[in-house]
Scaffold this motif. Structure first.
Motif, short mmCIF file in Angstrom:
data_model
loop_
_atom_site.label_atom_id
_atom_site.label_comp_id
_atom_site.label_asym_id
_atom_site.label_seq_id
_atom_site.Cartn_x
_atom_site.Cartn_y
_atom_site.Cartn_z
N LEU A 41 -0.89 0.44 -10.34
CA LEU A 41 -1.74 0.18 -9.46
C LEU A 41 -1.72 -1.45 -9.68
CD1 LEU A 41 -2.12 -0.12 -6.46
CD2 LEU A 41 -3.92 1.02 -6.52
N ALA A 42 -2.38 -1.13 -10.88
CA ALA A 42 -3.19 -2.04 -11.90
C ALA A 42 -2.53 -3.45 -11.84
CB ALA A 42 -4.08 -2.09 -12.14
N GLN A 45 -0.74 -4.66 -9.36
CA GLN A 45 -1.50 -5.99 -7.73
C GLN A 45 -1.65 -7.65 -9.10
OE1 GLN A 45 -4.63 -6.67 -9.88
NE2 GLN A 45 -4.61 -8.29 -8.35
N SER A 49 0.08 -11.43 -8.39
CA SER A 49 -0.99 -12.15 -7.90
C SER A 49 -1.09 -13.24 -8.72
CB SER A 49 -2.56 -11.46 -8.19
OG SER A 49 -2.12 -10.58 -9.60
N THR A 176 -9.55 -1.52 -8.46
CA THR A 176 -8.22 -2.18 -8.16
C THR A 176 -7.59 -1.99 -6.78
OG1 THR A 176 -7.64 -0.11 -10.22
CG2 THR A 176 -6.08 -0.94 -9.12
N ILE A 177 -8.44 -0.95 -5.35
CA ILE A 177 -8.28 -1.09 -4.36
C ILE A 177 -8.34 -2.01 -3.47
CG2 ILE A 177 -8.39 0.16 -2.80
CD1 ILE A 177 -8.73 3.01 -4.29
N THR A 180 -6.45 -4.95 -4.99
CA THR A 180 -4.50 -4.50 -4.43
C THR A 180 -4.65 -5.03 -3.01
OG1 THR A 180 -4.27 -3.41 -5.93
CG2 THR A 180 -2.47 -2.90 -3.67
N THR A 183 -4.92 -8.99 -2.83
CA THR A 183 -3.48 -9.62 -3.14
C THR A 183 -1.99 -9.22 -2.04
OG1 THR A 183 -4.28 -9.30 -5.85
CG2 THR A 183 -1.51 -9.44 -5.04
N LEU A 184 -2.65 -7.88 -1.85
CA LEU A 184 -1.72 -7.97 -0.47
C LEU A 184 -1.74 -8.82 0.39
CD1 LEU A 184 -1.57 -3.77 0.16
CD2 LEU A 184 0.78 -5.91 -0.82
N SER A 232 -7.41 -11.10 -10.25
CA SER A 232 -6.22 -10.13 -11.44
C SER A 232 -7.20 -10.60 -12.72
CB SER A 232 -5.28 -10.47 -11.48
OG SER A 232 -5.34 -12.07 -11.65
#
Length: 313
Positions: A41-42, A45, A49, A176-177, A180, A183-184, A232
């Motif tokens: 996930l990281a 992301q 990004s 991290t979440i 994310t 970024t989304l 990031s």
């Protein structure tokens, strides 16, 4: 119909993700998959990004060899790490709350970006002057970091050196979440503005002639770039040349300036480089090197190549 090259990139990116999650699985499967999922996930992301922010930055500045690091955000991050180690020592730095540190770093980098963009919006300052201010501040922060580094003891200096490169091994799930989600959200905004980006890419005068409020649009896009880079960088550390690498590869591969193709292509290439590279380093080379160092080396070589090729035209 999607471009065939874009589909191929998507397939390779998916294969890289599957290889990262499945190669060398042993032991407690649930624990291993959870750990790899967080790391993946990281990686995703940071890949998306940095890819999006670099494409946006190059479009707004009309320069294909610049990266957002020219605004001094990476230098500010490094100076912050050095100052914290200098003030608290290596043990004090290691005992800092990760969430508080993450939030403070993001806010500081966004504040610097807003300080650079405010004159551009208020006085219609030329873009080149804003970039020059960013370069100057970056040199200032790097000089201060070098000064403090000379005053550190060897153990504390080793801590600073570790923080100077991207690190994907020590991650927190909550941070991290958050990264994310940001970024989304930014990716959705960029996709909705893809046609506006095509117009801005034609140049300031042409964009204004087509009815675009260039100063306001450029300021908003650069602020979005700053948020992506800040999140990031605060999460894994600086990756200055990574964006240049994936943006240049996407442009050469797609052979177009349409952002409907450039944005996803750069993101897929970034995923392939980060996820595929981490998989090769872990399972092919036994972790013999650090991915961030390898990427910066390759990106630096590409930067020199672009400079040489540009000077020959």
């Amino acid at each position: 119909m999607p471009d065939r090259r874009l589909i191929i990139l998507a397939v390779i990116a998916l294969a890289s993700i599957l290889a990262f999650m499945t190669l060398g699985l042993r032991g407690n499967m649930a624990f291993v998959l959870q750990l790899r999922g967080l790391k993946l996930l990281a990686l995703l992301q940071v890949a998306v990004s940095i890819a999006i922010s670099t494409v946006l930055f190059q479009t707004v500045t009309a320069n294909r060899i610049l990266t957002p690091s020219i605004m001094g955000l990476d230098a500010l991050y490094l100076f912050g790490q050095t100052a914290l180690v200098f003030a608290l020592g290596g043990l004090g730095y290691a005992s800092l709350d990760g969430g508080l540190k993450f939030g403070a770093e993001v806010l500081l980098m966004i504040a610097l970006a807003m300080g650079l963009l405010w004159p551009l919006l208020r006085t219609r300052m030329d873009m080149s002057l804003m970039l020059l201010m960013g370069v100057t501040l970056g040199l200032l922060f790097r000089s201060l970091s070098a000064l403090l580094s000379r005053l550190l003891d060897p153990n504390a200096f080793a801590v600073v050196q570790t923080a100077s490169f991207a690190n994907f091994n020590t991650l927190r799930a909550d941070l991290t979440i958050i990264g994310t989600i940001v970024t989304l959200g930014a990716a959705v905004l960029c996709w909705r503005a893809r046609h506006l980006l095509d117009i801005i890419g034609l140049g300031r005068e042409t964009a204004i002639g087509l009815g675009v409020h260039w100063t306001k649009a450029a300021t908003r896009l650069l602020l979005l770039v700053s948020v992506l880079v800040a999140v990031s960088t605060a999460l894994v550390g600086p990756v200055a040349f990574f964006g240049l690498l994936v943006a240049a590869l996407a442009e050469r591969l797609m052979q177009t300036q349409r952002h409907a193709l450039l944005l996803p292509a750069a993101s897929f290439i970034a995923i392939i480089v980060l996820v595929g590279g981490q998989t090769i380093l872990q399972h092919g080379l036994g972790g013999a090197s650090t991915l961030g160092v390898v990427i910066e080396f390759a990106g630096g070589l590409l930067f020199l190549a672009l400079l040489i090729l540009g000077s020959r035209r």
